[in-house]
Design a protein around this motif. Structure first.
Motif, PDB file in Angstrom:
ATOM      1  N   GLY A   9       0.773  -1.238   0.000  1.00 33.17           N
ATOM      2  CA  GLY A   9       0.000   0.000   0.000  1.00 33.17           C
ATOM      3  C   GLY A   9       0.801   1.284   0.000  1.00 33.17           C
ATOM      4  N   SER A  10       2.130   1.193  -0.144  1.00 27.48           N
ATOM      5  CA  SER A  10       2.942   2.412  -0.090  1.00 27.48           C
ATOM      6  C   SER A  10       3.454   2.870  -1.449  1.00 27.48           C
ATOM      7  N   ALA A  11       3.162   2.110  -2.513  1.00 25.13           N
ATOM      8  CA  ALA A  11       3.679   2.466  -3.840  1.00 25.13           C
ATOM      9  C   ALA A  11       2.804   1.854  -4.925  1.00 25.13           C
ATOM     10  N   GLY A  12       2.968   2.346  -6.151  1.00 27.53           N
ATOM     11  CA  GLY A  12       2.301   1.759  -7.302  1.00 27.53           C
ATOM     12  C   GLY A  12       0.790   1.743  -7.205  1.00 27.53           C
ATOM     13  N   LEU A  13       0.178   0.659  -7.674  1.00 27.96           N
ATOM     14  CA  LEU A  13      -1.275   0.547  -7.625  1.00 27.96           C
ATOM     15  C   LEU A  13      -1.788   0.558  -6.193  1.00 27.96           C
ATOM     16  N   GLY A  14      -1.007  -0.012  -5.270  1.00 34.46           N
ATOM     17  CA  GLY A  14      -1.439  -0.024  -3.874  1.00 34.46           C
ATOM     18  C   GLY A  14      -1.604   1.374  -3.322  1.00 34.46           C
ATOM     19  N   LEU A  15      -0.680   2.262  -3.638  1.00 36.22           N
ATOM     20  CA  LEU A  15      -0.779   3.650  -3.196  1.00 36.22           C
ATOM     21  C   LEU A  15      -1.974   4.336  -3.838  1.00 36.22           C
ATOM     22  N   GLU A  16      -2.228   4.046  -5.095  1.00 34.80           N
ATOM     23  CA  GLU A  16      -3.392   4.635  -5.772  1.00 34.80           C
ATOM     24  C   GLU A  16      -4.690   4.124  -5.152  1.00 34.80           C
ATOM     25  N   PHE A  17      -4.735   2.843  -4.801  1.00 33.23           N
ATOM     26  CA  PHE A  17      -5.901   2.321  -4.084  1.00 33.23           C
ATOM     27  C   PHE A  17      -6.099   3.078  -2.779  1.00 33.23           C
ATOM     28  N   ALA A  18      -5.012   3.280  -2.047  1.00 34.26           N
ATOM     29  CA  ALA A  18      -5.098   3.971  -0.765  1.00 34.26           C
ATOM     30  C   ALA A  18      -5.634   5.386  -0.942  1.00 34.26           C
ATOM     31  N   ARG A  19      -5.127   6.103  -1.921  1.00 31.43           N
ATOM     32  CA  ARG A  19      -5.562   7.481  -2.139  1.00 31.43           C
ATOM     33  C   ARG A  19      -7.032   7.563  -2.535  1.00 31.43           C
ATOM     34  N   GLN A  20      -7.461   6.689  -3.433  1.00 32.17           N
ATOM     35  CA  GLN A  20      -8.853   6.747  -3.864  1.00 32.17           C
ATOM     36  C   GLN A  20      -9.816   6.309  -2.771  1.00 32.17           C
ATOM     37  N   LEU A  21      -9.450   5.297  -1.999  1.00 31.89           N
ATOM     38  CA  LEU A  21     -10.320   4.846  -0.921  1.00 31.89           C
ATOM     39  C   LEU A  21     -10.384   5.884   0.191  1.00 31.89           C
ATOM     40  N   ALA A  22      -9.250   6.522   0.483  1.00 31.97           N
ATOM     41  CA  ALA A  22      -9.250   7.586   1.493  1.00 31.97           C
ATOM     42  C   ALA A  22     -10.117   8.761   1.038  1.00 31.97           C
ATOM     43  N   ALA A  23     -10.037   9.099  -0.237  1.00 30.87           N
ATOM     44  CA  ALA A  23     -10.868  10.188  -0.774  1.00 30.87           C
ATOM     45  C   ALA A  23     -12.352   9.864  -0.676  1.00 30.87           C
ATOM     46  N   ASP A  24     -12.687   8.571  -0.693  1.00 32.14           N
ATOM     47  CA  ASP A  24     -14.079   8.136  -0.521  1.00 32.14           C
ATOM     48  C   ASP A  24     -14.441   7.917   0.941  1.00 32.14           C
ATOM     49  N   ARG A  25     -13.556   8.354   1.847  1.00 32.48           N
ATOM     50  CA  ARG A  25     -13.797   8.344   3.295  1.00 32.48           C
ATOM     51  C   ARG A  25     -13.723   6.962   3.920  1.00 32.48           C
ATOM     52  N   HIS A  26     -12.928   6.072   3.337  1.00 32.37           N
ATOM     53  CA  HIS A  26     -12.685   4.774   3.955  1.00 32.37           C
ATOM     54  C   HIS A  26     -11.461   4.872   4.867  1.00 32.37           C
ATOM     55  N   ASP A  27     -11.556   4.307   6.056  1.00 33.66           N
ATOM     56  CA  ASP A  27     -10.377   4.148   6.887  1.00 33.66           C
ATOM     57  C   ASP A  27      -9.499   3.050   6.273  1.00 33.66           C
ATOM     58  N   LEU A  28      -8.205   3.090   6.604  1.00 32.41           N
ATOM     59  CA  LEU A  28      -7.259   2.207   5.923  1.00 32.41           C
ATOM     60  C   LEU A  28      -6.339   1.484   6.892  1.00 32.41           C
ATOM     61  N   VAL A  29      -5.912   0.300   6.466  1.00 27.77           N
ATOM     62  CA  VAL A  29      -4.785  -0.411   7.076  1.00 27.77           C
ATOM     63  C   VAL A  29      -3.809  -0.659   5.931  1.00 27.77           C
ATOM     64  N   LEU A  30      -2.630  -0.057   6.021  1.00 28.46           N
ATOM     65  CA  LEU A  30      -1.648  -0.157   4.941  1.00 28.46           C
ATOM     66  C   LEU A  30      -0.529  -1.116   5.334  1.00 28.46           C
ATOM     67  N   VAL A  31      -0.247  -2.048   4.435  1.00 27.71           N
ATOM     68  CA  VAL A  31       0.776  -3.065   4.663  1.00 27.71           C
ATOM     69  C   VAL A  31       1.855  -2.940   3.601  1.00 27.71           C
ATOM     70  N   ALA A  32       3.110  -2.882   4.029  1.00 34.09           N
ATOM     71  CA  ALA A  32       4.253  -2.880   3.114  1.00 34.09           C
ATOM     72  C   ALA A  32       5.508  -3.108   3.940  1.00 34.09           C
ATOM     73  N   ARG A  33       6.631  -3.321   3.277  1.00 34.45           N
ATOM     74  CA  ARG A  33       7.878  -3.602   4.004  1.00 34.45           C
ATOM     75  C   ARG A  33       8.513  -2.348   4.577  1.00 34.45           C
ATOM     76  N   ASN A  34       8.417  -1.233   3.866  1.00 35.09           N
ATOM     77  CA  ASN A  34       9.136  -0.018   4.258  1.00 35.09           C
ATOM     78  C   ASN A  34       8.299   0.795   5.249  1.00 35.09           C
ATOM     79  N   GLU A  35       8.644   0.693   6.528  1.00 37.12           N
ATOM     80  CA  GLU A  35       7.852   1.364   7.562  1.00 37.12           C
ATOM     81  C   GLU A  35       7.895   2.879   7.426  1.00 37.12           C
ATOM     82  N   GLU A  36       9.059   3.432   7.103  1.00 39.17           N
ATOM     83  CA  GLU A  36       9.170   4.884   6.972  1.00 39.17           C
ATOM     84  C   GLU A  36       8.264   5.404   5.862  1.00 39.17           C
ATOM     85  N   ARG A  37       8.264   4.717   4.733  1.00 34.10           N
ATOM     86  CA  ARG A  37       7.411   5.158   3.624  1.00 34.10           C
ATOM     87  C   ARG A  37       5.936   4.985   3.969  1.00 34.10           C
ATOM     88  N   LEU A  38       5.608   3.912   4.670  1.00 26.80           N
ATOM     89  CA  LEU A  38       4.225   3.713   5.098  1.00 26.80           C
ATOM     90  C   LEU A  38       3.750   4.867   5.970  1.00 26.80           C
TER      91      LEU A  38
END
Length: 259
Positions: A9-38
């Motif tokens: 969820g911190s890059a690529g399509l995952g990041l785009e999913f996160a942005r669009q879902l957040a814009a639609d007022r969904h809360d999120l749980v983001l999973v990825a290896r890079n904690e700083e980027r998350l």
């Protein structure tokens, strides 16, 4: 689908999913290896949309990390120890990667890691999510596959072929339950995906063959909301899928890899 968990969820399509879902007022749980980027992405989304964003650093090639994410997905809510956690209504299995090396000359550890992330983790996380979704009679699984699933494109294509069949089988099993399963099969899409694999976009297909990540994600989310099982954005890739499915396998093999 009030809370969505997105792997990769911190890059690529995952990041785009996160942005669009957040814009639609969904809360999120983001999973990825890079904690700083998350954490950076989480702060961006909280500031821009006022949604709650949990950060769950995990390497989905590691069984212990997969188990941690699975435990979060299994949360139903209201149970002891779960008071501050909302159940996940949408799971987006997006994490994945490609390599530029051939199977014969590449490292088998890399091939194994790809299978762990794109097959084993998908199965385990989906199982954890579906259990609590069925208990609540609602939810959606959105698995990111690829048109490559219909090609002879090495371990990556094989993994995506598994995800395709797995998602279709799951959709059959879940029919009528209030829980749905959707497979997104994007064509070539402008993200960091190929750059990370050391594969220049210009070396793959001409510019007209590439899709915009925003369009791909909008299409996938709209299809998931409607319970569509197979989501293939754009007419050009719908045609490509039809050709690949109807072509004799010797012809598909002659085309070579799709990455």
């Amino acid at each position: 689908m009030s809370t969505a968990l997105i792997t990769g969820g911190s890059a690529g399509l995952g990041l785009e999913f996160a942005r669009q879902l957040a814009a639609d007022r969904h809360d999120l749980v983001l999973v990825a290896r890079n904690e700083e980027r998350l954490k950076q992405v989480a702060e961006e989304l909280r500031a821009a949309h006022g949604v709650a964003v949990e950060v769950l650093p995990a390497d989905l090639s590691l069984p212990d990390d997969v188990e941690r994410v699975a435990r979060r997905l299994a949360v139903v809510g209201g149970r002891p120890g779960e008071e501050d956690l909302r159940p996940v209504g949408l799971l987006v299995n997006n994490a994945g990667f490609a390599t530029s090396a051939s199977f014969a000359t590449g490292r088998v550890t890399t091939e194994r890691r790809g299978i762990d992330v794109m097959v084993k983790a998908v199965v385990e996380l989906t199982h954890a999510a579906v259990g609590q979704m069925l208990e609540r009679d609602r939810g959606a699984i959105l698995n990111v596959g690829s048109v490559a699933a219909l090609t002879a494109g090495g371990t990556y294509a094989a993994a995506k072929a598994y995800v395709r069949t797995f998602t279709e089988s799951l959709a059959v099993e879940l029919k009528g339950t209030g829980v749905t399963a959707t497979l997104l099969s994007p064509g070539f899409t402008h993200t960091e995906f190929h750059a990370r694999a050391g594969i220049p976009e210009s070396a793959i297909v001409p510019g007209w063959g590439w899709l915009d990540a925003g369009y791909v994600v909008r299409t996938a989310l709209a299809d998931a909301r409607r319970g569509v099982v197979l989501s293939t954005p754009s007419v050009r890739y719908k045609v490509a899928v039809a050709v690949l499915r109807s072509a004799p396998r010797w012809a598909v093999r002659a085309v070579g890899k799709y990455r």
